[in-house]
Design an enzyme around this catalytic site. Sequence first.
Site, PDB file in Angstrom:
ATOM      1  N   GLY A 162       0.856  -1.187   0.000  1.00 11.97           N
ATOM      2  CA  GLY A 162       0.000   0.000   0.000  1.00 11.97           C
ATOM      3  C   GLY A 162       0.887   1.230   0.000  1.00 11.97           C
ATOM      4  N   LEU A 189      -2.850  -0.711  -4.872  1.00 13.48           N
ATOM      5  CA  LEU A 189      -4.093  -1.175  -5.476  1.00 13.48           C
ATOM      6  C   LEU A 189      -4.663  -0.194  -6.495  1.00 13.48           C
ATOM      7  CD1 LEU A 189      -6.241  -3.433  -5.302  1.00 13.48           C
ATOM      8  CD2 LEU A 189      -7.261  -2.218  -3.398  1.00 13.48           C
ATOM      9  N   ASN A 214      -3.337  -6.334  -5.731  1.00 12.25           N
ATOM     10  CA  ASN A 214      -4.015  -6.451  -4.449  1.00 12.25           C
ATOM     11  C   ASN A 214      -3.154  -7.327  -3.546  1.00 12.25           C
ATOM     12  OD1 ASN A 214      -5.630  -6.984  -2.263  1.00 12.25           O
ATOM     13  ND2 ASN A 214      -7.476  -7.313  -3.472  1.00 12.25           N
ATOM     14  N   SER A 215      -2.424  -6.675  -2.663  1.00 14.84           N
ATOM     15  CA  SER A 215      -1.479  -7.413  -1.832  1.00 14.84           C
ATOM     16  C   SER A 215      -2.198  -8.440  -0.957  1.00 14.84           C
ATOM     17  CB  SER A 215      -0.717  -6.442  -0.946  1.00 14.84           C
ATOM     18  OG  SER A 215      -1.612  -5.921   0.026  1.00 14.84           O
ATOM     19  N   LEU A 220       2.592   1.268   5.977  1.00 11.66           N
ATOM     20  CA  LEU A 220       2.575   2.600   6.571  1.00 11.66           C
ATOM     21  C   LEU A 220       1.244   3.289   6.310  1.00 11.66           C
ATOM     22  CD1 LEU A 220       6.198   3.888   5.824  1.00 11.66           C
ATOM     23  CD2 LEU A 220       5.415   2.095   7.358  1.00 11.66           C
ATOM     24  N   ASP A 251      -5.216   1.890   5.260  1.00 10.27           N
ATOM     25  CA  ASP A 251      -6.606   2.314   5.421  1.00 10.27           C
ATOM     26  C   ASP A 251      -7.179   1.718   6.706  1.00 10.27           C
ATOM     27  OD1 ASP A 251      -6.378   3.616   3.012  1.00 10.27           O
ATOM     28  OD2 ASP A 251      -7.072   1.895   1.847  1.00 10.27           O
ATOM     29  N   THR A 291       6.857   9.101   4.096  1.00 10.01           N
ATOM     30  CA  THR A 291       5.715   8.973   3.188  1.00 10.01           C
ATOM     31  C   THR A 291       4.839  10.217   3.209  1.00 10.01           C
ATOM     32  OG1 THR A 291       4.153   8.000   4.774  1.00 10.01           O
ATOM     33  CG2 THR A 291       5.614   6.478   3.610  1.00 10.01           C
ATOM     34  N   GLU A 292       4.051  10.335   2.152  1.00  8.31           N
ATOM     35  CA  GLU A 292       3.145  11.468   1.994  1.00  8.31           C
ATOM     36  C   GLU A 292       2.154  11.525   3.160  1.00  8.31           C
ATOM     37  OE1 GLU A 292       4.361   9.467  -0.254  1.00  8.31           O
ATOM     38  OE2 GLU A 292       5.393  11.013  -1.410  1.00  8.31           O
ATOM     39  N   GLU A 293       1.657  10.354   3.510  1.00 12.23           N
ATOM     40  CA  GLU A 293       0.685  10.288   4.592  1.00 12.23           C
ATOM     41  C   GLU A 293       1.350  10.672   5.922  1.00 12.23           C
ATOM     42  OE1 GLU A 293      -2.285   9.648   3.346  1.00 12.23           O
ATOM     43  OE2 GLU A 293      -3.196  10.081   5.312  1.00 12.23           O
TER      44      GLU A 293
HETATM   45  C1  SAM Z   1      -3.630   5.763   3.375  1.00  7.91           C
HETATM   46  S1  SAM Z   1      -2.674   5.203   2.052  1.00  7.91           S
HETATM   47  C2  SAM Z   1      -1.022   5.218   2.668  1.00  7.91           C
HETATM   48  C3  SAM Z   1      -0.023   5.284   1.571  1.00  7.91           C
HETATM   49  C4  SAM Z   1       1.438   5.274   1.969  1.00  7.91           C
HETATM   50  N1  SAM Z   1       1.828   4.064   2.628  1.00  7.91           N
HETATM   51  C5  SAM Z   1       1.738   6.499   2.837  1.00  7.91           C
HETATM   52  O1  SAM Z   1       2.072   6.299   4.011  1.00  7.91           O
HETATM   53  O2  SAM Z   1       1.672   7.617   2.334  1.00  7.91           O
HETATM   54  C6  SAM Z   1      -3.052   3.462   1.925  1.00  7.91           C
HETATM   55  C7  SAM Z   1      -2.750   2.947   0.551  1.00  7.91           C
HETATM   56  O3  SAM Z   1      -2.891   1.537   0.537  1.00  7.91           O
HETATM   57  C8  SAM Z   1      -3.476   1.147  -0.692  1.00  7.91           C
HETATM   58  N2  SAM Z   1      -4.097  -0.167  -0.506  1.00  7.91           N
HETATM   59  C9  SAM Z   1      -5.193  -0.459   0.214  1.00  7.91           C
HETATM   60  N3  SAM Z   1      -5.462  -1.767   0.156  1.00  7.91           N
HETATM   61  C10 SAM Z   1      -4.504  -2.323  -0.636  1.00  7.91           C
HETATM   62  C11 SAM Z   1      -4.254  -3.635  -1.085  1.00  7.91           C
HETATM   63  N4  SAM Z   1      -5.035  -4.646  -0.742  1.00  7.91           N
HETATM   64  N5  SAM Z   1      -3.193  -3.862  -1.891  1.00  7.91           N
HETATM   65  C12 SAM Z   1      -2.393  -2.841  -2.255  1.00  7.91           C
HETATM   66  N6  SAM Z   1      -2.588  -1.576  -1.845  1.00  7.91           N
HETATM   67  C13 SAM Z   1      -3.631  -1.311  -1.054  1.00  7.91           C
HETATM   68  C14 SAM Z   1      -4.445   2.260  -0.974  1.00  7.91           C
HETATM   69  O4  SAM Z   1      -4.786   2.317  -2.340  1.00  7.91           O
HETATM   70  C15 SAM Z   1      -3.687   3.472  -0.502  1.00  7.91           C
HETATM   71  O5  SAM Z   1      -2.924   4.050  -1.534  1.00  7.91           O
END
Ligand code: SAM
Lengths: 432, 252
Positions: free
Chosen positions: B73, B97, B129-130, B149, B152, B227-229
């Site tokens: 993610g 994703l 989709n991890s 990190l 969701d 990270t951005e978040e």
């Molecule tokens: C809140 S963001 C955090 C992004 C990054 N890690 C940061 O800290 O800035 C969560 C990310 O996880 C991705 N994500 C959610 N479920 C996922 C999955 N099953 N496989 C891959 N990515 C996923 C979402 O699309 C989103 O971009």
Amino acid sequence: MEDIPMEEGETNKDIEVAPALIAVHPAQESVAVAVGSELRVFDIHGGSAVSLVDDSCGPSHKDSIRAIRYGAKGKLFVSAGDDKLVKIWSTESWRCICTVSSEKRVSAVALSNDGLYVCFADKFGVVWVVDLDDFDGNQALVSKKAAPMLSHYCSIITSLEFSPDGRFVVSADRDFKIRVTVFPKKPLDGLHEIQSFCLGHTEFVSCLAFVYTSEYPQGFLVSGSGDSTVRLWDISSGSLLDTCKVESKAGLLESNGRGEECNSPVTNLCTIPDGTLIAVAIQSLQGIVLLSCDLSARTLSIAKVVSIKGEAFIPTSLSTSSSGLLWMVAGVSNLRGCDHPSLARVRVISGFRESSACSPEHEQTVLGDNEIPGGDKLLEKLQGSLSVDEKVFLAAAEAVKTAMSNLLVKKQYSAEKRDLRKRTRNDRKIKQ
Amino acid sequence: MLENKANPTISKSTGLPRKRFYRARAHSNPLSDSHFPIPISPCQVDYSLHYPQLFPSSDKIDGAKKIQFADVGCGFGGLLISLSTLFPETLMIGMELRDKVTEYVKERILALRVGNPGQYQNISVVRTNSMKYIPNYFEKGQLSKMFFLFPDPHFKEKNHRRRVISTHLLDEYAYCLGVGGIIYTITDVEELGEWMKACLESHPLFEALTKEELEVDPVVKLLTSATEEGQKVARNGGQTFQAVYRRVMPSL
Ligand SMILES: C[S@@+](CC[C@H](N)C(=O)[O-])C[C@H]1O[C@@H](n2cnc3c(N)ncnc32)[C@H](O)[C@@H]1O
């Protein structure tokens, strides 16, 4: 979104259709057939139909049964399916000794080789375990609660199998995946150690079985798939040892006459006990394909095709016991526009005795109805009636085919369709 | 893709892709079926597509380096970019994703490679989709670090099974991580932080890093800043909750 796995309450009539299932007692003392919600058992040993004893009044199962299975020692029998009930039966009394409720529909069951644990998989890919160690024969068990054991994330588990030595449990799913997990001493705490993944199928995996002999007690795993192959695996490493394109190798492509590439899924397979033969059912084949496994060379090859002549019999489920007979059923539940609400036809092939198992040249013969152990009485019980209207068989085969592909084949959406689905998503409507 | 002639999605001043052209829906449902290509098994992951300078041909070489870090993610990819120069010899991949976000990260990495010749060759991103396909990408014990990190939160109880950390998913992460490998999790949602910690704490194949170990691990500092978040949370002065655990052998 694209395709959310079947949620509860979703009713798709095509999916509701369930193929008939068959299971034979390991010493062939009895045979069970499940069609729709009906469980039918015949006591071959005693030569009579069995009446099931279930303290829950009414029919034992209220919706299609999706999995039936005898324990390795033949003392226990398990049935489960769309009514979210897992029923554990004593095969001595045919009393239901325990009913476990599942949160979701059940798609596969397995019993540990020591008979101490029953495992079942639900529609969301979670495998649950129930322990039976206080089971003492005929006494009904106190109600049992299942513990989650492992999970294939949101995939439908199609088959569950213990390794011959009982060290591993193997689970297969619609996402082409086979997972091998260490079965620990205390499985109620969950199974956390994954031994391997067997990856190579390019469509849903439909069935699993182990080939093993006294020389190779650990054996090897074989799997059948919607990609119309049977594959041979070393489960300790997950290595793919051999791939057999059953349909084309068995010369079935020519025989369909239309010359089109049909790639019929492998629907079921079973191995002949203490032998190296594997019986394979294919969606379009009136009969079975026998594969032979060379355990020292680790290869699979086609031994022969046993066709069933005279009627349109495409088996939906196979089972064998140590007796040298292969039991097959063809049938389907809830076939619409048909007098037989639950249709089943049972056929038997002989010629799999231990001595002959290694020599596929030995003659396998499809038994006539009067040659089947239990004879007419057995057929009447398991089929529901002695004669089954021939015409409905092809319709049944077609219905099973549609149901299987709806359930397991990944939907391919065009870009526009995907867009439309996205625009009409429920969670988006609120905002508009 | 490397030459970006007057590409409006690339900023002229920085040469980096502009985020506003890659804006996507905030959440994707990880439970839904995918229509992006998935490698059948880890040996089918084409390293020459991801790391073309390090793998000029797609032929597999025995004993060749494998991906060791996975940022699950990864979002807009900030962590990968920081790790790339900190561990220049290590291959890493982000898994994301959302397709637009993945495209953004791809462009970002390509732009960095152009702007810094020889650098950023060890990082890449894949749309996947991890939660469903981790074993299709990594062999048993292949990874030495996994990052989760600011995942969701999926607050509702019935959506807890969508959380990217759960007991069952940890079984798969334990499979991909070699013994001694480390899993890093962080969130600004207290409830999720407790959940992730509880899942890890009760899992027989994971053990918490000690305070001393956390202090000397250079990666831990990146969790809040790279990270951005993380940067967003830091800007707003938000609290964070981290859980960092090591993959251990099963006790007998
Ligand atoms: C809140 S963001 C955090 C992004 C990054 N890690 C940061 O800290 O800035 C969560 C990310 O996880 C991705 N994500 C959610 N479920 C996922 C999955 N099953 N496989 C891959 N990515 C996923 C979402 O699309 C989103 O971009």
